[in-house]
Design a protein around this motif. Structure first.
Motif, PDB file in Angstrom:
ATOM      1  N   ALA A 106      13.613  19.597   6.165  1.00 55.01           N
ATOM      2  CA  ALA A 106      13.343  20.950   5.677  1.00 55.01           C
ATOM      3  C   ALA A 106      13.959  21.965   6.626  1.00 55.01           C
ATOM      4  O   ALA A 106      14.018  21.751   7.844  1.00 55.01           O
ATOM      5  CB  ALA A 106      11.842  21.199   5.553  1.00 55.01           C
ATOM      6  N   LEU A 107      14.401  23.067   6.051  1.00 51.33           N
ATOM      7  CA  LEU A 107      14.863  24.216   6.820  1.00 51.33           C
ATOM      8  C   LEU A 107      13.684  25.164   6.966  1.00 51.33           C
ATOM      9  O   LEU A 107      13.046  25.514   5.975  1.00 51.33           O
ATOM     10  CB  LEU A 107      16.006  24.894   6.069  1.00 51.33           C
ATOM     11  CG  LEU A 107      16.869  25.904   6.821  1.00 51.33           C
ATOM     12  CD1 LEU A 107      17.654  25.222   7.933  1.00 51.33           C
ATOM     13  CD2 LEU A 107      17.822  26.590   5.846  1.00 51.33           C
ATOM     14  N   ILE A 131      11.559  25.314   3.697  1.00 52.67           N
ATOM     15  CA  ILE A 131      12.342  25.108   2.485  1.00 52.67           C
ATOM     16  C   ILE A 131      12.712  23.635   2.388  1.00 52.67           C
ATOM     17  O   ILE A 131      13.447  23.109   3.219  1.00 52.67           O
ATOM     18  CB  ILE A 131      13.607  25.977   2.474  1.00 52.67           C
ATOM     19  CG1 ILE A 131      13.253  27.445   2.755  1.00 52.67           C
ATOM     20  CG2 ILE A 131      14.322  25.841   1.135  1.00 52.67           C
ATOM     21  CD1 ILE A 131      14.460  28.353   2.818  1.00 52.67           C
ATOM     22  N   SER A 132      12.193  22.977   1.375  1.00 53.75           N
ATOM     23  CA  SER A 132      12.416  21.546   1.199  1.00 53.75           C
ATOM     24  C   SER A 132      13.768  21.284   0.543  1.00 53.75           C
ATOM     25  O   SER A 132      14.471  22.206   0.117  1.00 53.75           O
ATOM     26  CB  SER A 132      11.290  20.951   0.351  1.00 53.75           C
ATOM     27  OG  SER A 132      11.238  21.591  -0.913  1.00 53.75           O
ATOM     28  N   LEU A 133      14.123  20.015   0.420  1.00 51.91           N
ATOM     29  CA  LEU A 133      15.410  19.654  -0.157  1.00 51.91           C
ATOM     30  C   LEU A 133      15.513  20.018  -1.636  1.00 51.91           C
ATOM     31  O   LEU A 133      16.620  20.065  -2.186  1.00 51.91           O
ATOM     32  CB  LEU A 133      15.680  18.155   0.033  1.00 51.91           C
ATOM     33  CG  LEU A 133      15.938  17.704   1.482  1.00 51.91           C
ATOM     34  CD1 LEU A 133      16.144  16.194   1.529  1.00 51.91           C
ATOM     35  CD2 LEU A 133      17.134  18.426   2.083  1.00 51.91           C
ATOM     36  N   GLN A 166      20.020  27.547  -2.175  1.00 49.71           N
ATOM     37  CA  GLN A 166      20.803  26.460  -2.772  1.00 49.71           C
ATOM     38  C   GLN A 166      21.623  25.818  -1.659  1.00 49.71           C
ATOM     39  O   GLN A 166      22.069  26.500  -0.742  1.00 49.71           O
ATOM     40  CB  GLN A 166      21.739  26.982  -3.863  1.00 49.71           C
ATOM     41  CG  GLN A 166      21.040  27.525  -5.097  1.00 49.71           C
ATOM     42  CD  GLN A 166      20.370  26.444  -5.917  1.00 49.71           C
ATOM     43  OE1 GLN A 166      20.916  25.341  -6.089  1.00 49.71           O
ATOM     44  NE2 GLN A 166      19.185  26.738  -6.417  1.00 49.71           N
ATOM     45  N   TRP A 167      21.817  24.499  -1.761  1.00 45.49           N
ATOM     46  CA  TRP A 167      22.674  23.833  -0.789  1.00 45.49           C
ATOM     47  C   TRP A 167      23.583  22.826  -1.493  1.00 45.49           C
ATOM     48  O   TRP A 167      23.284  22.344  -2.573  1.00 45.49           O
ATOM     49  CB  TRP A 167      21.861  23.139   0.304  1.00 45.49           C
ATOM     50  CG  TRP A 167      20.911  22.056  -0.157  1.00 45.49           C
ATOM     51  CD1 TRP A 167      19.608  22.211  -0.544  1.00 45.49           C
ATOM     52  CD2 TRP A 167      21.198  20.655  -0.269  1.00 45.49           C
ATOM     53  NE1 TRP A 167      19.065  21.002  -0.896  1.00 45.49           N
ATOM     54  CE2 TRP A 167      20.010  20.029  -0.732  1.00 45.49           C
ATOM     55  CE3 TRP A 167      22.324  19.881  -0.028  1.00 45.49           C
ATOM     56  CZ2 TRP A 167      19.921  18.652  -0.959  1.00 45.49           C
ATOM     57  CZ3 TRP A 167      22.248  18.502  -0.255  1.00 45.49           C
ATOM     58  CH2 TRP A 167      21.047  17.907  -0.707  1.00 45.49           C
TER      59      TRP A 167
END
Length: 263
Positions: A106-107, A131-133, A166-167
């Motif tokens: 997580a970030l 912030i989870s995946l 978003q990643w």
């Protein structure tokens, strides 16, 4: 350039050893970056990379396990973050975003709109967005009732109104993750709900010269612990351990660094 400092607990309060804090300037973005995990937006070219290289919990990972850095920019309406993460194993074993969210990759974004510091464990004096995946952001809010307070039934909730992210993972070695986040900055008047006729808290309108408390960290879990929890917690601010514990940011905003918004 950014600067590092240490924090320590003294006489029951967190005290600054050398002013100012871990601090850097955040440039204005004439055009907001698109939140899509693509780091090619022109806005990012003005910002400097800030490393994630400070141990906050667990053990220090090797660079083949984890490394990271990030940038910040701002507009009148939002703060924007781009994180570049190298993580050899992406791990998310808790599908419920409100349960054990800190034990998966997580970030974690820590933000204190007025840089006032202090306790924020069960209030909105500051935020610690995990912030989870799956791009859901969780944090603890105030107890919902006196009965919950006495029973220590914590109020964990999601913040889709404040955090959008978003990643994407690069297809080429070392397969970096590029994680873009749009943050709506709220003050300590933010509430979970409002009574009929009560004034609703408004987002902070950002401007040059604003100083905010800020810190970023990454929860790195490879699923190798017997309890399934994270192995490493790495951030940008060097925190002096208190009784062996550096993991203080989720409850005390006094350990955050400072950012200054500039044109």
């Amino acid at each position: 350039m950014y600067r590092r400092i240490k924090w320590m607990l003294a006489a029951g309060a967190l005290a600054l050893l050398a002013p100012p804090a871990f601090a850097f300037d955040v440039p204005f973005a004439a055009e907001a970056p698109v939140i899509d995990g693509d780091p090619s937006d022109a806005a990012w070219a003005r910002a400097e990379w800030i490393p994630l290289d400070q141990l906050m919990w667990g053990t220090m990972p090797g660079k083949d396990d984890f490394s990271g850095r990030y940038k910040l920019v701002w507009t009148r309406d939002h703060l924007y973050l781009l994180a570049e993460i190298t993580d050899d194993i992406l791990y998310d074993s808790h599908p419920d975003p409100l349960q054990f969210y800190w034990e998966d990759d997580a970030l974690e974004i820590f933000i204190d709109a007025d840089a006032s510091g202090g306790d924020h464990l069960h209030n909105y004096n500051a935020f610690a967005f995990h912030i989870s995946l799956d791009n859901q952001a969780a944090d603890m809010g105030p107890f919902l009732s006196e009965e919950d307070r006495q029973a220590e039934n914590v109020n964990v909730r999601l913040f889709p109104d404040l955090v959008y992210s978003q990643w994407k993972r690069s297809p080429t070695e070392p397969n970096n993750i590029y994680w873009e986040v749009q943050i709506t900055v709220m003050g300590d008047d933010y509430q979970d709900s409002y009574a009929t006729g009560e004034a609703v808290a408004q987002a902070v309108s950002l401007k040059a010269g604003d100083i905010m408390g800020f810190m970023l960290a990454y929860c790195d879990s490879d699923g190798k612990n017997e309890d399934g929890g994270r192995e490493h917690f790495i951030g940008d601010v060097e925190i002096e351990p208190v009784n062996g514990d550096r993991n203080l940011g989720y409850k005390d905003a006094s350990v955050f660094g400072h950012i200054t918004l500039v044109e």
